[in-house]
Motif scaffolding. Structure first.
Motif, PDB file in Angstrom:
ATOM      1  N   THR A   1       0.914  -1.132   0.066  1.00 36.93           N
ATOM      2  CA  THR A   1      -0.209  -0.107  -0.136  1.00 36.93           C
ATOM      3  C   THR A   1       0.996   1.216  -0.130  1.00 36.93           C
ATOM      4  O   THR A   1       0.471   2.237  -0.816  1.00 36.93           O
TER       5      THR A   1
ATOM      6  N   GLN B   1       2.257   1.744  -3.612  1.00 44.85           N
ATOM      7  CA  GLN B   1       1.411   2.266  -4.428  1.00 44.85           C
ATOM      8  C   GLN B   1       1.043   3.780  -4.062  1.00 44.85           C
ATOM      9  O   GLN B   1       0.899   4.776  -5.172  1.00 44.85           O
TER      10      GLN B   1
ATOM     11  N   TYR C   1      -4.151   2.074 -10.452  1.00 46.89           N
ATOM     12  CA  TYR C   1      -4.083   1.653  -9.177  1.00 46.89           C
ATOM     13  C   TYR C   1      -5.509   1.094  -8.697  1.00 46.89           C
ATOM     14  O   TYR C   1      -6.042   1.927  -7.484  1.00 46.89           O
TER      15      TYR C   1
ATOM     16  N   LEU D   1      -6.094   0.255  -4.708  1.00 43.45           N
ATOM     17  CA  LEU D   1      -5.758   1.620  -3.623  1.00 43.45           C
ATOM     18  C   LEU D   1      -7.089   2.153  -3.415  1.00 43.45           C
ATOM     19  O   LEU D   1      -7.844   2.782  -4.292  1.00 43.45           O
TER      20      LEU D   1
ATOM     21  N   SER E   1      -6.917   0.985   5.934  1.00 46.07           N
ATOM     22  CA  SER E   1      -7.074   0.678   4.783  1.00 46.07           C
ATOM     23  C   SER E   1      -5.945   0.282   3.887  1.00 46.07           C
ATOM     24  O   SER E   1      -4.892   1.001   4.035  1.00 46.07           O
ATOM     25  N   THR E   2      -6.096  -0.917   3.307  1.00 46.68           N
ATOM     26  CA  THR E   2      -4.911  -1.099   2.575  1.00 46.68           C
ATOM     27  C   THR E   2      -5.430  -1.704   1.004  1.00 46.68           C
ATOM     28  O   THR E   2      -6.726  -1.497   0.914  1.00 46.68           O
ATOM     29  N   ILE E   3      -4.521  -2.059   0.284  1.00 43.72           N
ATOM     30  CA  ILE E   3      -4.982  -2.550  -0.940  1.00 43.72           C
ATOM     31  C   ILE E   3      -5.874  -4.135  -1.106  1.00 43.72           C
ATOM     32  O   ILE E   3      -6.532  -3.966  -2.125  1.00 43.72           O
TER      33      ILE E   3
END
Length: 363
Positions: A5, A8, A43, A46, A104-106
């Motif tokens: 994360t 990105q 992305y 993301l 929050s992450t990918i």
């Protein structure tokens, strides 16, 4: 997941910076319209809010770079190797009771336990706003911004003038000489080391230079924390602290270039010091006021006579009109205080001939 994360997030940050620098654009709204949809496709994993925070960070970096360029100072395209992820109230939830945070992450939300350092424990329980996730040497730090209500402290009539300087870091009108003399010597040693490494130009010298630069930044930050804390500690709760407005001092100063004083002036982190002083003063119900610094070092705080020859040397002030003699920085601190009081319609003549050089108190 946090590492990916962060990578990105950094790539989005660099992409917005590259576009803004290439097109000379620093307006956040126009940068958003120009880059958001393309980056959203590039992305998709993301979170949209996290991506927007990367654009906001890039906008801040571009504004700073373009401001430096406008002042004919060295500036280049902002770029980061690992930009800290910025979270807002929509992308993270922090639970003080169980010391766990949802980020929050990918790959969606993850729950991460955390520990609060002892020096930050007094802020536990307050309402959180934004947070930055910093990754350094395999360790993860969440820099959380909390909203602390103003303390209910009654206003006090005390007004304290503070003279900031390169030789004496701070002198207050209540006769406190703050800061440490060895700070200047540490800076001299680091400057000699940087000059020696720059003359070598080898790869190992450049690596060493990077380490020295990081140490210097941390040292300046620590000095500013110590100095601002001592100023607040030596003032009454609810009082007013008056300092000089040094915003354009680098461009207005008449100090000769390529001298030690000029070098130290350009390394002076007074904006950082001012931000530290403000929030430390707010915790004790104090107010920080800026005043015009002109002629505060040349004016006699006893009779008001102004002339550049009144200041005999860096540390000695001797009025040509009334013969008032005392430390030059202490006299300037009196003038800073009196200047603010005069703007409020209050006249105060501070000091007496006995307030001389022997009154210095080290801190």
């Amino acid at each position: 997941m946090l590492d990916e994360t962060a990578q990105q997030f950094t790539q989005v940050f660099n992409a917005v910076c590259a576009y803004g620098w290439q097109h000379g654009e620093k307006n956040g709204v126009r940068l958003h319209h120009a880059t958001y949809y393309e980056l959203r496709e590039a992305y998709p994993r993301l979170n949209a809010n996290v991506l927007i925070q990367a654009r906001i960070k890039a906008t801040e970096a571009l504004k700073s770079a373009f401001d430096r360029k406008a002042k004919d100072r060295k500036a280049r395209q902002p770029q980061s190797k690992l930009c800290p992820i910025r979270y807002n109230e929509r992308t993270y939830v922090l639970n003080w009771q169980i010391q766990e945070v949802s980020l929050s992450t990918i790959n969606g939300r993850i729950l991460v336990p955390f520990k609060v350092p002892p020096y930050s424990s007094k802020y536990v329980g307050y309402q959180v706003t934004t947070a930055d996730l910093c990754i350094s040497n395999g360790r993860y730090w969440l820099h959380v911004v909390v909203s602390v209500p103003d303390p209910n402290i009654p206003r006090h009539d005390e007004v304290i003038g503070v003279d900031l300087g390169l030789n004496r870091p701070a002198v207050t009108s209540n006769r406190h000489f703050l800061g440490s003399r060895h700070w200047k010597e540490i800076e001299r040693r680091r400057f000699r080391l940087r000059r020696k490494l720059q003359s070598k130009g080898t790869k190992s010298a450049k690596r060493h230079l990077k380490k020295v630069s990081g140490r210097s930044l941390r040292f300046h930050r620590d000095c500013d924390h110590v100095l601002s804390k001592r100023i607040v500690q030596n003032a009454t709760s609810g009082s007013t602290i008056v300092i000089e407005n040094l915003t354009h001092i680098r461009s207005t100063s008449k100090i000769r270039k390529k001298t030690e004083t000029s070098r130290r002036l350009h390394n002076w982190s007074f904006a950082q010091f001012h931000s530290f002083l403000i929030y430390k003063a707010q915790e004790r119900g104090m107010q920080v006021v800026k005043i015009d610094p002109r002629h505060t070092s040349q004016t006699c705080s006893q009779c008001g006579h102004q002339h550049r020859s009144n200041r005999k040397s860096q540390s000695l002030f001797l009025c040509k009109h009334c013969g008032y003699c005392l430390n030059a920085d202490l006299n300037a601190a009196y003038n800073i205080r009196n200047k603010h009081l005069a703007s409020l319609g209050i006249s105060l003549a501070s000091g007496s001939p006995s307030d001389g050089l022997a009154s210095q108190a080290s801190a």
